[in-house]
Design a protein around this motif. Structure first.
Motif, PDB file in Angstrom:
ATOM      1  N   UNK A 119      29.178  48.835  39.950  1.00 18.58           N
ATOM      2  CA  UNK A 119      28.374  47.788  40.576  1.00 18.58           C
ATOM      3  C   UNK A 119      29.204  46.592  41.025  1.00 18.58           C
ATOM      4  N   UNK A 120      30.439  46.490  40.525  1.00 17.51           N
ATOM      5  CA  UNK A 120      31.317  45.387  40.915  1.00 17.51           C
ATOM      6  C   UNK A 120      32.149  45.714  42.159  1.00 17.51           C
ATOM      7  N   UNK A 121      32.135  46.958  42.597  1.00 17.68           N
ATOM      8  CA  UNK A 121      33.075  47.386  43.627  1.00 17.68           C
ATOM      9  C   UNK A 121      32.731  46.888  45.027  1.00 17.68           C
ATOM     10  N   UNK A 122      31.470  46.657  45.308  1.00 17.43           N
ATOM     11  CA  UNK A 122      31.076  46.262  46.665  1.00 17.43           C
ATOM     12  C   UNK A 122      30.130  45.071  46.630  1.00 17.43           C
ATOM     13  N   UNK A 125      31.474  30.394  44.123  1.00 16.31           N
ATOM     14  CA  UNK A 125      32.656  29.919  43.413  1.00 16.31           C
ATOM     15  C   UNK A 125      33.058  28.521  43.858  1.00 16.31           C
ATOM     16  N   UNK A 126      33.540  27.721  42.917  1.00 12.95           N
ATOM     17  CA  UNK A 126      34.065  26.400  43.251  1.00 12.95           C
ATOM     18  C   UNK A 126      35.333  26.534  44.085  1.00 12.95           C
ATOM     19  N   UNK A 127      36.188  27.477  43.685  1.00 20.64           N
ATOM     20  CA  UNK A 127      37.389  27.814  44.450  1.00 20.64           C
ATOM     21  C   UNK A 127      37.411  29.328  44.622  1.00 20.64           C
ATOM     22  N   UNK A 128      37.781  29.822  45.800  1.00 21.46           N
ATOM     23  CA  UNK A 128      37.714  31.273  46.079  1.00 21.46           C
ATOM     24  C   UNK A 128      38.904  32.025  45.489  1.00 21.46           C
ATOM     25  N   UNK A 129      38.925  32.131  44.157  1.00 20.85           N
ATOM     26  CA  UNK A 129      40.036  32.772  43.450  1.00 20.85           C
ATOM     27  C   UNK A 129      39.498  33.943  42.637  1.00 20.85           C
ATOM     28  N   UNK A 130      40.148  35.096  42.747  1.00 24.53           N
ATOM     29  CA  UNK A 130      39.751  36.283  41.983  1.00 24.53           C
ATOM     30  C   UNK A 130      40.956  36.814  41.218  1.00 24.53           C
ATOM     31  N   UNK A 131      40.757  37.039  39.931  1.00 26.45           N
ATOM     32  CA  UNK A 131      41.734  37.738  39.093  1.00 26.45           C
ATOM     33  C   UNK A 131      41.142  39.110  38.785  1.00 26.45           C
ATOM     34  N   UNK A 132      41.743  40.132  39.359  1.00 23.38           N
ATOM     35  CA  UNK A 132      41.187  41.485  39.284  1.00 23.38           C
ATOM     36  C   UNK A 132      41.988  42.315  38.282  1.00 23.38           C
ATOM     37  N   UNK A 133      41.461  42.445  37.063  1.00 23.81           N
ATOM     38  CA  UNK A 133      42.162  43.162  36.015  1.00 23.81           C
ATOM     39  C   UNK A 133      42.121  44.665  36.143  1.00 23.81           C
ATOM     40  N   UNK A 134      41.407  45.179  37.161  1.00 19.70           N
ATOM     41  CA  UNK A 134      41.313  46.632  37.350  1.00 19.70           C
ATOM     42  C   UNK A 134      41.627  47.066  38.776  1.00 19.70           C
ATOM     43  N   UNK A 156      40.225  46.546  41.666  1.00 18.12           N
ATOM     44  CA  UNK A 156      39.077  47.111  42.380  1.00 18.12           C
ATOM     45  C   UNK A 156      39.152  46.864  43.880  1.00 18.12           C
ATOM     46  N   UNK A 157      39.770  45.763  44.267  1.00 18.94           N
ATOM     47  CA  UNK A 157      39.740  45.362  45.666  1.00 18.94           C
ATOM     48  C   UNK A 157      41.123  45.462  46.302  1.00 18.94           C
ATOM     49  N   UNK A 158      41.125  45.534  47.637  1.00 22.50           N
ATOM     50  CA  UNK A 158      42.368  45.556  48.388  1.00 22.50           C
ATOM     51  C   UNK A 158      42.803  44.123  48.689  1.00 22.50           C
ATOM     52  N   UNK A 159      44.023  43.748  48.321  1.00 25.22           N
ATOM     53  CA  UNK A 159      44.489  42.375  48.558  1.00 25.22           C
ATOM     54  C   UNK A 159      44.385  41.940  50.010  1.00 25.22           C
ATOM     55  N   UNK A 160      44.685  42.838  50.946  1.00 29.97           N
ATOM     56  CA  UNK A 160      44.625  42.465  52.363  1.00 29.97           C
ATOM     57  C   UNK A 160      43.198  42.136  52.782  1.00 29.97           C
ATOM     58  N   UNK A 161      42.224  42.897  52.260  1.00 32.47           N
ATOM     59  CA  UNK A 161      40.814  42.637  52.567  1.00 32.47           C
ATOM     60  C   UNK A 161      40.395  41.298  51.978  1.00 32.47           C
TER      61      UNK A 161
END
Length: 460
Positions: free
Chosen positions: A412-415, A425-434, A436-441
């Protein structure tokens, strides 16, 4: 066949329900009255996809019963499966007290030949200890009872949490260890009959001696844990040298000698199996004067990897996180389960809270179990626990957060709606521990993205 399952935990309940599904008459025993009441009331104590339907169907058919009656459980089954917990001691050794207690109870009440099946994950030599416990109980009863025959068999489980029913009903292998005595030959025939439905298309059973079967379970989990730690260590180096670990994974996984399974970099493994089984195998080696250097490193790497997200957050936001708020998606150690044992989220939450941050958390399944476990983790520190906010929806956790941290790879987190995510988010920052997402996207969507071993794609 008439089968008794001692223990209605994860392994015992899945084993009992699935064997009943095959038409066997299964008696599930547990000393926990509240758990038995829950099961008899139609509840399920664990989250496992498909299990509730299997239990319900076979209870209604009368093939699956739950009870605390030890004497009745021993009288019922010609096969007595021991599927109780083997938690680690302080020195990492598997605690066999529940296994041996189950064996003694069988010895106290049996009146004829029994096959005792060690289904729990146990170290090499456990069958000998079970045999001794049984023999002692029979001898104490005296008379003709003292000479009753029995055979102890090793039949380790290879079930993945989140896919256990599927794994049991469509096994890739069935490992059974029997001795070569006359009683062992009888036991082998009974086990062959029990597992015959799984071998109609092709033989899936691997027959071996008891000790080799016991060892096989530990060796399998140790190998899988090694692959995970290997990739995590390479991913950390990849971050430093400008390499995309996902490209590396595809490159090496295409080699059939290596394969793609368990090569995903992340924030560490957890659960009830890998951590304790690696420790138990190391402990067994020490008993024989051997140091398993590779497995020691596997454990060390994994312990460090559980801190990797915390380190990335500190690098980005500083040592003092007072006044910061973070959204955490995923609490269970893996998707499709509510199991919080050795979960990486517990390490992360401890670090964030300890540095002064507040955290809003969401998990599709594990919220109730997470509350219980985190209350224990922060026992005596209610002011720290108060900084953890449990949310009903994933987007609710994002409101006013300085960053999103993904710990468990739930589908459910993938899309997600990235526009809504960014707006919350206050700041658009994501820490992806798995990963799941493509950095370029993420970069195109305006996010600052921190994966595991993927820094090459965020370097402009």
């Amino acid at each position: 066949m008439k089968i008794t399952i001692v223990g209605t935990g994860y392994v015992g309940l899945v084993t009992g329900a699935c064997l009943a599904e095959l038409g066997n008459n299964v008696f599930c025993l547990d000393v926990d009255q509240s758990k038995i009441d829950l099961l008899n009331g139609g509840g399920i104590p664990i989250h496992e996809p498909g299990l509730e339907d299997v239990v319900k169907r076979n209870r209604q058919a009368g093939r699956l019963i739950f009870s605390t009656d030890i004497a009745a459980s021993v009288a019922h089954g010609e096969l007595q499966f021991i599927a109780v917990g083997t938690p680690p001691d302080e020195d990492g050794a598997a605690d066999l007290q529940y296994v041996l207690a189950a064996a003694r109870n069988i010895g106290k009440y049996m009146t004829g030949f029994k096959v005792i099946v060690d289904k729990s994950t146990v170290p090499v030599g456990t069958a000998d200890k079970v045999t001794l416990a049984l023999r002692e109980e029979l001898q104490q009863r005296g008379g003709a009872i003292a000479d009753l025959g029995f055979s102890v068999v090793s039949n380790p489980e290879f079930l993945k949490e989140g896919a256990a029913v599927e794994d049991f009903m469509r096994p890739d292998r069935i490992v059974i260890g029997c001795d070569q005595t006359s009683d062992g030959i009888v036991a082998k025939q009974k086990m062959k009959t029990l597992y015959a439905p799984f071998n109609r298309n092709h033989e899936r059973t691997f027959w071996m001696d008891v000790r080799s079967a016991e060892f096989t379970k530990y060796a399998a989990n140790a190998m899988l844990a090694t692959r995970i730690s290997f990739m995590n260590e390479l991913a950390n180096l990849a971050d430093q040298v400008g390499v995309d670990i996902e490209a590396v994974r595809h490159g090496i996984g295409s080699d059939p000698r290596i394969g793609h399974s368990f090569l995903y970099a992340g924030c560490g493994y957890g659960g009830s199996c890998f951590p304790k089984d690696v420790q138990a195998l190391e402990r067994t080696a020490r008993e024989y004067g051997q140091d398993l250097l590779v497995l020691r490193a596997v454990e060390q790497v994994n312990n460090l990897q559980k801190h990797i997200l915390g380190k990335k957050i500190v690098t980005r936001f500083g040592d003092d996180l007072s006044g910061r708020r973070f959204a955490v998606w995923g609490l269970a150690f893996k998707p499709n389960t509510d199991d919080m044992r050795e979960a990486s989220s517990r390490v992360l939450l401890g670090e964030l809270i300890g540095r002064g941050a507040s955290v809003a958390v969401y998990d599709p399944v594990a919220m109730k179990e997470a509350r219980r476990v985190l209350e224990l983790d922060f026992a005596g520190r209610p002011e720290l626990l108060a900084r953890i906010h449990f949310c009903e929806e994933p987007m609710a956790a994002l409101d006013g957060a300085d960053a999103l941290v993904i710990v468990t790879e739930w589908k459910t987190f993938r899309s997600p709606d990235f526009g809504q995510l960014k707006a919350c988010l206050k700041t658009p920052v994501i820490f992806d521990g798995r990963n799941l997402f493509e950095p370029s996207v993420m970069a195109d969507a305006g996010f600052e993205y921190h994966g595991i071993g993927r820094s090459v794609l965020t370097r402009g």
